[in-house]
Design a protein around this motif. Structure first.
Motif, PDB file in Angstrom:
ATOM      1  N   TYR A 142       0.829  -1.209   0.000  1.00  0.00           N
ATOM      2  CA  TYR A 142       0.000   0.000   0.000  1.00  0.00           C
ATOM      3  C   TYR A 142       0.864   1.260   0.000  1.00  0.00           C
ATOM      4  N   ALA A 143       1.930   1.265   0.776  1.00  0.00           N
ATOM      5  CA  ALA A 143       2.770   2.463   0.886  1.00  0.00           C
ATOM      6  C   ALA A 143       3.457   2.799  -0.431  1.00  0.00           C
ATOM      7  N   ARG A 144       3.721   1.787  -1.252  1.00  0.00           N
ATOM      8  CA  ARG A 144       4.454   2.001  -2.504  1.00  0.00           C
ATOM      9  C   ARG A 144       3.542   1.955  -3.724  1.00  0.00           C
ATOM     10  N   THR A 145       2.245   2.087  -3.514  1.00  0.00           N
ATOM     11  CA  THR A 145       1.301   2.038  -4.622  1.00  0.00           C
ATOM     12  C   THR A 145       1.568   3.145  -5.628  1.00  0.00           C
ATOM     13  N   ASP A 146       1.557   2.767  -6.901  1.00  0.00           N
ATOM     14  CA  ASP A 146       1.639   3.732  -7.988  1.00  0.00           C
ATOM     15  C   ASP A 146       0.614   3.341  -9.047  1.00  0.00           C
ATOM     16  N   LYS A 147       0.598   4.067 -10.148  1.00  0.00           N
ATOM     17  CA  LYS A 147      -0.405   3.824 -11.182  1.00  0.00           C
ATOM     18  C   LYS A 147      -0.304   2.410 -11.743  1.00  0.00           C
ATOM     19  N   ASP A 148       0.913   1.928 -11.961  1.00  0.00           N
ATOM     20  CA  ASP A 148       1.074   0.599 -12.530  1.00  0.00           C
ATOM     21  C   ASP A 148       0.504  -0.465 -11.596  1.00  0.00           C
ATOM     22  N   PHE A 149       0.834  -0.390 -10.303  1.00  0.00           N
ATOM     23  CA  PHE A 149       0.320  -1.376  -9.363  1.00  0.00           C
ATOM     24  C   PHE A 149      -1.197  -1.279  -9.244  1.00  0.00           C
ATOM     25  N   ALA A 150      -1.731  -0.062  -9.131  1.00  0.00           N
ATOM     26  CA  ALA A 150      -3.179   0.115  -8.986  1.00  0.00           C
ATOM     27  C   ALA A 150      -3.932  -0.412 -10.206  1.00  0.00           C
ATOM     28  N   THR A 151      -3.312  -0.327 -11.374  1.00  0.00           N
ATOM     29  CA  THR A 151      -3.943  -0.835 -12.588  1.00  0.00           C
ATOM     30  C   THR A 151      -3.930  -2.358 -12.618  1.00  0.00           C
ATOM     31  N   ARG A 152      -2.792  -2.945 -12.290  1.00  0.00           N
ATOM     32  CA  ARG A 152      -2.638  -4.397 -12.403  1.00  0.00           C
ATOM     33  C   ARG A 152      -3.287  -5.149 -11.232  1.00  0.00           C
ATOM     34  N   TYR A 153      -3.388  -4.500 -10.070  1.00  0.00           N
ATOM     35  CA  TYR A 153      -4.042  -5.087  -8.897  1.00  0.00           C
ATOM     36  C   TYR A 153      -5.287  -4.271  -8.550  1.00  0.00           C
ATOM     37  N   TRP A 155      -8.320  -4.922  -8.041  1.00  0.00           N
ATOM     38  CA  TRP A 155      -9.280  -5.408  -7.047  1.00  0.00           C
ATOM     39  C   TRP A 155      -8.924  -4.972  -5.626  1.00  0.00           C
ATOM     40  N   TRP A 156      -7.656  -4.649  -5.378  1.00  0.00           N
ATOM     41  CA  TRP A 156      -7.278  -4.130  -4.067  1.00  0.00           C
ATOM     42  C   TRP A 156      -8.027  -2.836  -3.758  1.00  0.00           C
ATOM     43  N   PHE A 157      -8.399  -2.117  -4.790  1.00  0.00           N
ATOM     44  CA  PHE A 157      -9.043  -0.817  -4.615  1.00  0.00           C
ATOM     45  C   PHE A 157     -10.528  -0.856  -4.952  1.00  0.00           C
ATOM     46  N   PHE A 158     -10.932  -1.863  -5.731  1.00  0.00           N
ATOM     47  CA  PHE A 158     -12.333  -2.070  -6.052  1.00  0.00           C
ATOM     48  C   PHE A 158     -13.076  -2.749  -4.898  1.00  0.00           C
ATOM     49  N   LEU A 159     -12.513  -3.825  -4.355  1.00  0.00           N
ATOM     50  CA  LEU A 159     -13.218  -4.600  -3.335  1.00  0.00           C
ATOM     51  C   LEU A 159     -13.340  -3.855  -2.010  1.00  0.00           C
ATOM     52  N   ILE A 160     -12.525  -2.845  -1.782  1.00  0.00           N
ATOM     53  CA  ILE A 160     -12.582  -2.112  -0.510  1.00  0.00           C
ATOM     54  C   ILE A 160     -13.636  -1.009  -0.518  1.00  0.00           C
ATOM     55  N   GLN A 161     -14.286  -0.793  -1.661  1.00  0.00           N
ATOM     56  CA  GLN A 161     -15.306   0.251  -1.723  1.00  0.00           C
ATOM     57  C   GLN A 161     -16.460  -0.101  -0.785  1.00  0.00           C
ATOM     58  N   PRO A 162     -17.182   0.915  -0.276  1.00  0.00           N
ATOM     59  CA  PRO A 162     -18.235   0.642   0.710  1.00  0.00           C
ATOM     60  C   PRO A 162     -19.306  -0.306   0.168  1.00  0.00           C
ATOM     61  N   GLU A 215     -15.045  -7.912   2.680  1.00  0.00           N
ATOM     62  CA  GLU A 215     -14.697  -7.564   4.059  1.00  0.00           C
ATOM     63  C   GLU A 215     -13.228  -7.870   4.352  1.00  0.00           C
ATOM     64  N   ASP A 216     -12.729  -8.967   3.809  1.00  0.00           N
ATOM     65  CA  ASP A 216     -11.308  -9.309   3.943  1.00  0.00           C
ATOM     66  C   ASP A 216     -10.438  -8.173   3.399  1.00  0.00           C
ATOM     67  N   TYR A 217     -10.757  -7.701   2.206  1.00  0.00           N
ATOM     68  CA  TYR A 217      -9.961  -6.630   1.595  1.00  0.00           C
ATOM     69  C   TYR A 217     -10.179  -5.289   2.303  1.00  0.00           C
ATOM     70  N   ARG A 218     -11.389  -5.031   2.749  1.00  0.00           N
ATOM     71  CA  ARG A 218     -11.637  -3.795   3.505  1.00  0.00           C
ATOM     72  C   ARG A 218     -10.827  -3.781   4.791  1.00  0.00           C
ATOM     73  N   ALA A 219     -10.760  -4.926   5.453  1.00  0.00           N
ATOM     74  CA  ALA A 219      -9.944  -5.018   6.664  1.00  0.00           C
ATOM     75  C   ALA A 219      -8.472  -4.773   6.337  1.00  0.00           C
ATOM     76  N   ALA A 220      -8.022  -5.311   5.213  1.00  0.00           N
ATOM     77  CA  ALA A 220      -6.612  -5.156   4.839  1.00  0.00           C
ATOM     78  C   ALA A 220      -6.239  -3.698   4.609  1.00  0.00           C
ATOM     79  N   ALA A 221      -7.203  -2.927   4.121  1.00  0.00           N
ATOM     80  CA  ALA A 221      -6.927  -1.513   3.829  1.00  0.00           C
ATOM     81  C   ALA A 221      -7.196  -0.612   5.029  1.00  0.00           C
ATOM     82  N   GLY A 222      -7.615  -1.189   6.150  1.00  0.00           N
ATOM     83  CA  GLY A 222      -7.964  -0.393   7.327  1.00  0.00           C
ATOM     84  C   GLY A 222      -7.338  -0.931   8.585  1.00  0.00           C
ATOM     85  N   ILE A 223      -8.070  -1.800   9.277  1.00  0.00           N
ATOM     86  CA  ILE A 223      -7.620  -2.257  10.592  1.00  0.00           C
ATOM     87  C   ILE A 223      -6.321  -3.054  10.514  1.00  0.00           C
TER      88      ILE A 223
END
Length: 295
Positions: A142-153, A155-162, A215-223
């Motif tokens: 997460y700390a090193r996220t850039d456009k390339d990573f966000a594009t290729r992964y 779901w890390w950012f899609f599945l965490i949506q409310p 919920e698994d991914y939301r937890a990963a991006a938060g708690i």
């Protein structure tokens, strides 16, 4: 009575009540205890080509993480706490204790590797050795996220949506989402045979599973990040083996060994010639590496 596992030859299926949830686990073999933890979007069946061979030397437990496969799918709770890696790690430790194993080795792929990382921090007396497959530490990624990573992964950012945005969008065509996801990560055509894909789809077709995965991914991006920040100065004591796919995003984005040397005292590892799912794409090479490491 336990029944035979249809995917792991020689294994029996057990439903084990721990921490207020029911966990499905396949158990087989004799020897020192070894816990196998799958990732997303797989289940314990992902170890079908690996677990029976390991069972020739180890007492192998391959479990479905809470929310996945045929394990129970509780509500996420405040702050998605019930899908934090801390809680999921506690499930795994309790399963092993119930089966009579107080200290054991762990192999975790993808999400299972993140659970194993937390387990080695929270339960150092339980984990003798740890292998993580095709991941860098969550906080690092997460700390090193850039456009390339966000594009290729993505779901890390899609599945965490409310809730219920990702749940409802995936529900429109679960098979398409699942097939596209697996095809994008695997670099070895045919490594997920039709019967195995059908098993993953059976589980993914359950709305409760899809919600739990989010919920698994939301937890990963938060708690989970909060827990990682609190332990930023701690290092895992158990020897750690990091393996990754040379053709995958993790191997092409990070110095994998260096990321784990920031988190553990004793780190070794190397790449395999495949994509994300080592246990399905390169089972023989994975077995060779694991058997050398586990001893």
């Amino acid at each position: 009575m336990p029944v035979s596992d249809p995917f792991l030859e020689g294994f029996a299926l057990h439903d084990i009540a721990v921490n207020g949830v029911r966990i499905r686990a396949a158990v087989g073999g004799t020897g020192q205890p070894l816990l196998l933890l799958h990732g997303h979007p797989q289940t314990h069946a992902t170890w079908h080509a690996v677990a029976p061979r390991l069972a020739e030397r180890f007492r192998v437990v391959a479990m479905d993480l809470r929310g996945y496969g045929d394990s129970e799918k509780p509500p996420g709770g405040a702050g998605h706490i019930n899908y934090s890696k801390r809680v999921m790690a506690a499930d795994a430790v309790a399963v092993m204790q119930t089966l009579g194993h107080d200290r054991f080795a762990v192999v975790g792929h993808d999400r299972g590797g993140r659970v194993a990382h937390r387990m080695a921090l929270d339960f150092p007396e339980r984990v003798s050795r740890l292998a993580v497959l095709d991941i860098a530490p969550t906080a690092t990624m997460y700390a090193r996220t850039d456009k390339d990573f966000a594009t290729r992964y993505f779901w890390w950012f899609f599945l965490i949506q409310p809730e219920p945005l990702p749940e409802r969008l995936i529900a429109a065509d679960p098979e398409f989402f699942l097939r596209t996801h697996i095809a994008g990560q695997s670099k070895t055509p045919g490594s997920t045979p039709p019967a195995l894909f059908a098993e993953y789809l059976r589980c993914y077709s359950d709305p409760a599973t899809r919600h739990a995965i989010c919920e698994d991914y939301r937890a990963a991006a938060g708690i989970d990040l909060e827990h990682d920040a609190a332990d930023a100065d701690r290092r895992m004591q158990a020897p750690l083996l990091a393996l990754w796919g040379a053709k995958g995003v993790v191997g092409q984005t990070y110095d994998v060994l260096e990321t784990w040397r920031e988190k553990a005292l004793d780190v070794s590892g190397h790449a395999l010639d495949c994509g994300h799912t080592l246990q399905e794409e390169r089972p023989e090479e994975l077995l060779t590496s694991l058997e050398a490491f586990l001893g």
